[in-house]
Design a protein around this motif. Structure first.
Motif, PDB file in Angstrom:
ATOM      1  N   ILE A 136      -7.829   1.936  -0.635  1.00 18.66           N
ATOM      2  CA  ILE A 136      -8.002   3.262  -1.218  1.00 18.66           C
ATOM      3  C   ILE A 136      -6.777   3.608  -2.043  1.00 18.66           C
ATOM      4  CG2 ILE A 136      -7.112   4.363   0.893  1.00 18.66           C
ATOM      5  CD1 ILE A 136      -9.086   6.695   0.296  1.00 18.66           C
ATOM      6  N   THR A 137      -7.010   4.152  -3.232  1.00 14.89           N
ATOM      7  CA  THR A 137      -5.905   4.560  -4.084  1.00 14.89           C
ATOM      8  C   THR A 137      -5.434   5.956  -3.687  1.00 14.89           C
ATOM      9  OG1 THR A 137      -7.277   5.644  -5.750  1.00 14.89           O
ATOM     10  CG2 THR A 137      -6.971   3.257  -5.965  1.00 14.89           C
ATOM     11  N   SER A 138      -4.318   6.363  -4.262  1.00  9.97           N
ATOM     12  CA  SER A 138      -3.809   7.696  -3.982  1.00  9.97           C
ATOM     13  C   SER A 138      -4.768   8.772  -4.467  1.00  9.97           C
ATOM     14  CB  SER A 138      -2.431   7.888  -4.624  1.00  9.97           C
ATOM     15  OG  SER A 138      -2.516   7.661  -6.018  1.00  9.97           O
ATOM     16  N   GLY A 139      -5.604   8.421  -5.430  1.00  2.56           N
ATOM     17  CA  GLY A 139      -6.598   9.357  -5.935  1.00  2.56           C
ATOM     18  C   GLY A 139      -7.915   9.328  -5.188  1.00  2.56           C
ATOM     19  N   GLY A 140      -8.026   8.437  -4.208  1.00  2.59           N
ATOM     20  CA  GLY A 140      -9.224   8.405  -3.372  1.00  2.59           C
ATOM     21  C   GLY A 140     -10.292   7.406  -3.781  1.00  2.59           C
ATOM     22  N   ILE A 141      -9.994   6.556  -4.733  1.00  4.36           N
ATOM     23  CA  ILE A 141     -10.961   5.516  -5.124  1.00  4.36           C
ATOM     24  C   ILE A 141     -10.928   4.416  -4.072  1.00  4.36           C
ATOM     25  CG2 ILE A 141     -11.576   3.796  -6.856  1.00  4.36           C
ATOM     26  CD1 ILE A 141     -10.269   5.651  -8.932  1.00  4.36           C
ATOM     27  N   THR A 142     -12.110   4.041  -3.599  1.00  2.74           N
ATOM     28  CA  THR A 142     -12.198   3.071  -2.502  1.00  2.74           C
ATOM     29  C   THR A 142     -12.818   1.753  -2.952  1.00  2.74           C
ATOM     30  OG1 THR A 142     -14.336   3.969  -1.816  1.00  2.74           O
ATOM     31  CG2 THR A 142     -12.369   4.888  -0.772  1.00  2.74           C
ATOM     32  N   ASN A 143     -12.528   0.726  -2.174  1.00  2.00           N
ATOM     33  CA  ASN A 143     -13.059  -0.614  -2.417  1.00  2.00           C
ATOM     34  C   ASN A 143     -13.292  -1.256  -1.069  1.00  2.00           C
ATOM     35  OD1 ASN A 143     -13.737  -3.027  -3.788  1.00  2.00           O
ATOM     36  ND2 ASN A 143     -11.656  -3.802  -3.478  1.00  2.00           N
ATOM     37  N   TYR A 144     -14.454  -1.886  -0.882  1.00  2.00           N
ATOM     38  CA  TYR A 144     -14.800  -2.482   0.398  1.00  2.00           C
ATOM     39  C   TYR A 144     -15.232  -3.935   0.238  1.00  2.00           C
ATOM     40  CZ  TYR A 144     -15.085   2.311   2.177  1.00  2.00           C
ATOM     41  OH  TYR A 144     -14.804   3.618   2.546  1.00  2.00           O
ATOM     42  N   ALA A 145     -14.962  -4.727   1.256  1.00  2.00           N
ATOM     43  CA  ALA A 145     -15.549  -6.051   1.331  1.00  2.00           C
ATOM     44  C   ALA A 145     -17.053  -5.894   1.536  1.00  2.00           C
ATOM     45  CB  ALA A 145     -14.939  -6.834   2.494  1.00  2.00           C
TER      46      ALA A 145
ATOM     47  N   ARG B 274      -7.616   8.540   3.681  1.00  2.00           N
ATOM     48  CA  ARG B 274      -6.163   8.668   3.795  1.00  2.00           C
ATOM     49  C   ARG B 274      -5.750  10.123   3.697  1.00  2.00           C
ATOM     50  NH1 ARG B 274      -3.406   5.652  -1.275  1.00  2.00           N
ATOM     51  NH2 ARG B 274      -1.539   6.827  -0.663  1.00  2.00           N
ATOM     52  N   ASP B 275      -4.592  10.393   4.268  1.00  2.00           N
ATOM     53  CA  ASP B 275      -3.961  11.703   4.189  1.00  2.00           C
ATOM     54  C   ASP B 275      -2.645  11.482   3.457  1.00  2.00           C
ATOM     55  OD1 ASP B 275      -2.481  14.023   4.604  1.00  2.00           O
ATOM     56  OD2 ASP B 275      -3.369  14.397   6.564  1.00  2.00           O
ATOM     57  N   ASN B 276      -2.600  11.805   2.174  1.00  2.00           N
ATOM     58  CA  ASN B 276      -1.407  11.527   1.374  1.00  2.00           C
ATOM     59  C   ASN B 276      -0.197  12.305   1.876  1.00  2.00           C
ATOM     60  OD1 ASN B 276      -2.745   9.744  -0.348  1.00  2.00           O
ATOM     61  ND2 ASN B 276      -3.383  11.392  -1.727  1.00  2.00           N
ATOM     62  N   ALA B 277      -0.422  13.514   2.337  1.00  2.00           N
ATOM     63  CA  ALA B 277       0.699  14.337   2.800  1.00  2.00           C
ATOM     64  C   ALA B 277       1.374  13.735   4.025  1.00  2.00           C
ATOM     65  CB  ALA B 277       0.214  15.741   3.109  1.00  2.00           C
ATOM     66  N   LYS B 278       0.605  12.984   4.814  1.00  2.00           N
ATOM     67  CA  LYS B 278       1.141  12.382   6.041  1.00  2.00           C
ATOM     68  C   LYS B 278       1.328  10.878   5.913  1.00  2.00           C
ATOM     69  CE  LYS B 278      -0.855  15.919   9.045  1.00  2.00           C
ATOM     70  NZ  LYS B 278      -1.740  16.186  10.212  1.00  2.00           N
ATOM     71  N   ASN B 279       1.142  10.338   4.709  1.00  2.00           N
ATOM     72  CA  ASN B 279       1.298   8.885   4.474  1.00  2.00           C
ATOM     73  C   ASN B 279       0.523   8.076   5.509  1.00  2.00           C
ATOM     74  OD1 ASN B 279       3.038   9.246   2.246  1.00  2.00           O
ATOM     75  ND2 ASN B 279       4.793   9.468   3.612  1.00  2.00           N
ATOM     76  N   THR B 280      -0.703   8.477   5.728  1.00  2.00           N
ATOM     77  CA  THR B 280      -1.540   7.872   6.759  1.00  2.00           C
ATOM     78  C   THR B 280      -2.852   7.400   6.156  1.00  2.00           C
ATOM     79  OG1 THR B 280      -0.580   9.334   8.437  1.00  2.00           O
ATOM     80  CG2 THR B 280      -2.671   8.275   8.978  1.00  2.00           C
ATOM     81  N   VAL B 281      -3.313   6.247   6.627  1.00  4.46           N
ATOM     82  CA  VAL B 281      -4.604   5.715   6.224  1.00  4.46           C
ATOM     83  C   VAL B 281      -5.409   5.432   7.484  1.00  4.46           C
ATOM     84  CG1 VAL B 281      -3.799   3.307   6.114  1.00  4.46           C
ATOM     85  CG2 VAL B 281      -5.784   4.034   4.762  1.00  4.46           C
ATOM     86  N   PHE B 282      -6.728   5.658   7.379  1.00  4.20           N
ATOM     87  CA  PHE B 282      -7.626   5.472   8.502  1.00  4.20           C
ATOM     88  C   PHE B 282      -8.712   4.474   8.136  1.00  4.20           C
ATOM     89  CE2 PHE B 282      -5.818   9.097  10.612  1.00  4.20           C
ATOM     90  CZ  PHE B 282      -5.513   9.993   9.613  1.00  4.20           C
ATOM     91  N   LEU B 283      -9.268   3.848   9.160  1.00  3.06           N
ATOM     92  CA  LEU B 283     -10.434   2.994   8.969  1.00  3.06           C
ATOM     93  C   LEU B 283     -11.409   3.308  10.088  1.00  3.06           C
ATOM     94  CD1 LEU B 283     -11.658   0.736   7.188  1.00  3.06           C
ATOM     95  CD2 LEU B 283     -10.812  -0.891   8.908  1.00  3.06           C
ATOM     96  N   GLN B 284     -12.497   3.969   9.752  1.00  2.00           N
ATOM     97  CA  GLN B 284     -13.568   4.232  10.706  1.00  2.00           C
ATOM     98  C   GLN B 284     -14.525   3.051  10.674  1.00  2.00           C
ATOM     99  OE1 GLN B 284     -14.045   6.862  12.902  1.00  2.00           O
ATOM    100  NE2 GLN B 284     -15.724   5.610  13.674  1.00  2.00           N
ATOM    101  N   MET B 285     -14.676   2.402  11.810  1.00  3.70           N
ATOM    102  CA  MET B 285     -15.508   1.208  11.885  1.00  3.70           C
ATOM    103  C   MET B 285     -16.700   1.495  12.803  1.00  3.70           C
ATOM    104  SD  MET B 285     -12.571  -1.743  12.161  1.00  3.70           S
ATOM    105  CE  MET B 285     -12.020  -1.207  13.780  1.00  3.70           C
TER     106      MET B 285
END
Length: 120
Positions: free
Chosen positions: A51-60, A71-82
């Motif tokens: 995911i980019t900082s602008g929210g564009i996503t790419n998946y396998a 992602r939460d840019n303010a908290k420098n955090t990325v999530f993956l819901q599986m």
């Protein structure tokens, strides 16, 4: 120095769900791309989602419709819901942050990995 710390891995039955989190720490000004990779035993590390900082996503292709990256840019955090996990999703999952701007310059970083095991 930048550190990426993942959490949320574990053992889950087929069809179940897990949510991975990755927090980047350090004197970070911005992070361009964040993503998740995985490596199963005997296989090469592969991109799962990004995911980019602008929210564009790419998946396998293998996870489209089942996994969601955010992602939460303010908290420098990325999530993956599986969701709808399959045995073939079993792997060590690694967080990656690209083009991280810090007080000292720019760089790319990996987390230490978290194990995800899908088994009955």
């Amino acid at each position: 120095q930048v550190q990426l710390v993942e959490s949320g891995g574990g053992l889950v039955q087929p069809g179940g769900s897990l949510r991975l989190s990755c927090v980047a720490s350090g004197r970070i000004s911005s992070i361009n791309n964040m993503g998740w990779y995985r490596q199963a035993p005997g296989k090469e590390r592969e991109l799962v989602a990004a995911i980019t900082s602008g929210g564009i996503t790419n998946y396998a292709d293998s996870v489209k419709g089942r996994f969601t990256i955010s992602r939460d840019n303010a908290k420098n955090t990325v999530f993956l819901q599986m969701n709808i996990l399959k045995p073939e999703d079993t792997a060590v999952y690694y967080c990656r942050a690209e083009n991280v701007v810090t007080f000292w310059g720019r760089g790319d970083y990996w987390g230490q990995g978290t194990q995800v095991t899908v088994s009955s």
